[in-house]
Enzyme design. Structure first.
Site, PDB file in Angstrom:
ATOM      1  N   TYR A 177       0.854  -1.183   0.000  1.00 30.86           N
ATOM      2  CA  TYR A 177       0.000   0.000   0.000  1.00 30.86           C
ATOM      3  C   TYR A 177       0.890   1.233   0.000  1.00 30.86           C
ATOM      4  O   TYR A 177       1.844   1.304   0.783  1.00 30.86           O
ATOM      5  CB  TYR A 177      -0.905   0.002   1.240  1.00 30.86           C
ATOM      6  CG  TYR A 177      -1.791   1.229   1.389  1.00 30.86           C
ATOM      7  CD1 TYR A 177      -1.574   2.152   2.417  1.00 30.86           C
ATOM      8  CD2 TYR A 177      -2.845   1.465   0.515  1.00 30.86           C
ATOM      9  CE1 TYR A 177      -2.386   3.267   2.568  1.00 30.86           C
ATOM     10  CE2 TYR A 177      -3.663   2.588   0.664  1.00 30.86           C
ATOM     11  CZ  TYR A 177      -3.415   3.494   1.689  1.00 30.86           C
ATOM     12  OH  TYR A 177      -4.229   4.606   1.821  1.00 30.86           O
ATOM     13  N   LYS A 207       4.757   9.434   8.738  1.00 37.02           N
ATOM     14  CA  LYS A 207       4.628   8.893  10.092  1.00 37.02           C
ATOM     15  C   LYS A 207       5.703   9.399  11.063  1.00 37.02           C
ATOM     16  O   LYS A 207       5.645  10.520  11.545  1.00 37.02           O
ATOM     17  CB  LYS A 207       4.583   7.365  10.013  1.00 37.02           C
ATOM     18  CG  LYS A 207       3.370   6.871   9.174  1.00 37.02           C
ATOM     19  CD  LYS A 207       3.259   5.376   9.128  1.00 37.02           C
ATOM     20  CE  LYS A 207       2.261   4.928   8.082  1.00 37.02           C
ATOM     21  NZ  LYS A 207       0.873   4.883   8.561  1.00 37.02           N
ATOM     22  N   ASP A 232       9.339   2.813  -0.591  1.00 34.90           N
ATOM     23  CA  ASP A 232       8.316   3.483   0.216  1.00 34.90           C
ATOM     24  C   ASP A 232       8.582   3.141   1.683  1.00 34.90           C
ATOM     25  O   ASP A 232       8.206   2.065   2.156  1.00 34.90           O
ATOM     26  CB  ASP A 232       6.926   3.019  -0.219  1.00 34.90           C
ATOM     27  CG  ASP A 232       5.847   3.707   0.597  1.00 34.90           C
ATOM     28  OD1 ASP A 232       4.647   3.536   0.276  1.00 34.90           O
ATOM     29  OD2 ASP A 232       6.192   4.399   1.592  1.00 34.90           O
TER      30      ASP A 232
END
Ligand code: KE4
Length: 421
Positions: free
Chosen positions: A141, A264, A236
């Site tokens: 994702y 994050k 990623d």
């Protein structure tokens, strides 16, 4: 009001009652808890019940909630204003810290989410290579930008179909899919279309289908393919950045990607994403270059202050010690569950762990679907009833912070001991 009341009201004015789907707890047949506060490894819901938190805001809170130095940094920044729409010194400081942590990153652009980071990195890769196609791993994702919301096309087709209404077929026509960890499939894709492929984007450790570790040689194989065909390798690291190691998964596995995306942890819980890489690529980004990318709140002074405070502490944190503690805890958790005659796989990496209720090790998305989702739901519900706050989905990863204590682990194991399948 209790969580149920808040949820009932929220559902009348917010789609699904939440601002991000996974929080709705649909995957575990539960209603969400509404949280009033967090401190260290613990959160407290609106009814005053305290939980040991293994979600940690889906990764950002590696130092635990409301860390005093991070909170102070945010408060001090806020007292001077919350957004200037002009550069501030903190943006330079956080950029320097990210670059110092990852040798592959020579220049970095701050954005406001992981989605913006991956969306922008893909645009840059397409501009640099003058190619449109890119490959993503099935089960990975990368946020909700249109090109990434692709599902496997029919049969052997490697082209994609939209993964959601609202994404035009044309937008995902250039999105190629290959099973994560299947280097042969990736090699076949490049053999057939390699000259048209701008990039591979991959989670170096796949943490959005539970926790799937890269097979030996897989990441190096992707690096070699990109070198052979002139595509860019995008790591990623929105989850793994500063969690897999201070230098990210790329430091652990010794692979140097061309571009890296972050989110994050680098925001310390405030909205921050970033993308960065080699100067030869990043200087194509406007206004230095011709590839447009922008954001009103990019480099926001509060978010930068939170990120600087967080990375300043992480720089000298003992990642190896935390990894050892998490591995021991996860092994004990697996043993407790197996003693109940349920099949358990329990992969870990750094401060991440993931219980799969499966007979076989999980190495790809297809394996994830062989795990018993009903057992996970039972586990989730009974652990939550005992004050343990696990990710409400078998497709997410358990996160541990530097604030989790041995007492927290012991209480979690005792709760697992009480679960009845
Ligand atoms: P955001 O746009 O949600 O900040 O980041 C998107 C993203 C990009 N890349 C990776 C590897 C990610 O894991 C994410 C977001 N992660 C999910 C949880 N695994 C966010 C949780 C949610 O959607 O609420």
């Amino acid at each position: 009001m209790n969580s149920h009341d808040y949820f009932a009201k929220a559902q009348t004015i917010i789609p699904g009652g939440v601002n991000s789907p996974v929080r709705a707890c649909h995957n575990v047949d539960s209603e969400p808890l509404f949280i009033a506060s967090g401190k260290g490894a613990h959160i407290t819901d609106v009814e005053g019940r305290e939980y040991i938190d293994f979600i940690l805001s889906w990764g950002p809170m590696l130092l635990g909630h409301s860390h005093p130095e991070v909170t102070l940094a945010i408060q001090q920044a806020a007292a001077k204003g919350t957004s200037y729409g002009a550069p501030c010194p903190a943006e330079v400081t956080l950029a320097e810290m990210v670059i110092a942590a990852l040798p592959s990153v020579e220049m970095v652009r701050m954005v406001n989410s992981g989605t913006e980071a991956t969306m922008s990195a893909l645009r840059l890769a397409r501009a640099v290579t003058k190619r449109n196609k890119f490959v993503k791993g099935v089960g990975c994702y990368h946020g909700h930008a249109d090109p990434f919301l692709a599902a496997a096309g029919s049969g052997l087709a490697t082209f994609s179909i939209p993964g959601t209404p609202g994404v035009p077929d044309a937008v995902v026509a250039d999105t190629l899919l290959a099973p994560y960890n299947d280097l042969a499939a990736m090699q076949a894709l490049f053999a057939a279309q390699g000259e048209e492929i701008a990039a591979i984007i991959v989670e170096p450790v796949a943490a959005n289908m539970g926790l799937v570790l890269p097979k030996a040689g897989y990441l190096q194989g992707l690096r070699d393919l990109c070198d052979q065909y002139g595509a860019l390798l995008i790591f990623d690291e929105v989850i793994t950045g500063f969690r897999a190691a201070y230098g990210g998964a790329q430091a652990r596995f010794g692979i140097s990607p061309d571009l890296t995306t972050f989110g994050k942890i680098i925001g310390g819980g405030l909205p921050v994403g970033a993308f960065g890489g080699k100067q030869q690529y990043m200087r194509r980004i406007a206004p230095q270059g011709d590839v447009y990318q922008a954001g009103t709140l990019s480099g926001n002074p509060l978010a930068m202050a939170a990120g600087i405070a967080t990375l300043s502490i992480l720089q000298t944190s003992d990642y190896a010690a935390l990894e050892g503690r998490v591995a021991a805890f996860a092994a004990e958790l697996a043993a407790v569950l197996r003693a109940k005659q349920v099949p358990v796989q329990m992969p870990t990496l750094a401060s991440m762990f993931c219980p799969y209720f499966s007979e076989e090790p999980v190495t790809c998305f297809a394996d994830v679907h062989k795990a018993d989702a009903a057992l996970f739901t039972t586990f989730y519900k009974q652990m939550r009833q005992q004050g343990i706050f696990l990710a409400p989905s078998a497709f997410e990863t358990g996160m541990v912070s530097f604030a989790h204590t041995e007492e927290d682990f012991t209480r979690t194991l005792e709760a697992a001991q009480q679960v009845r399948f």
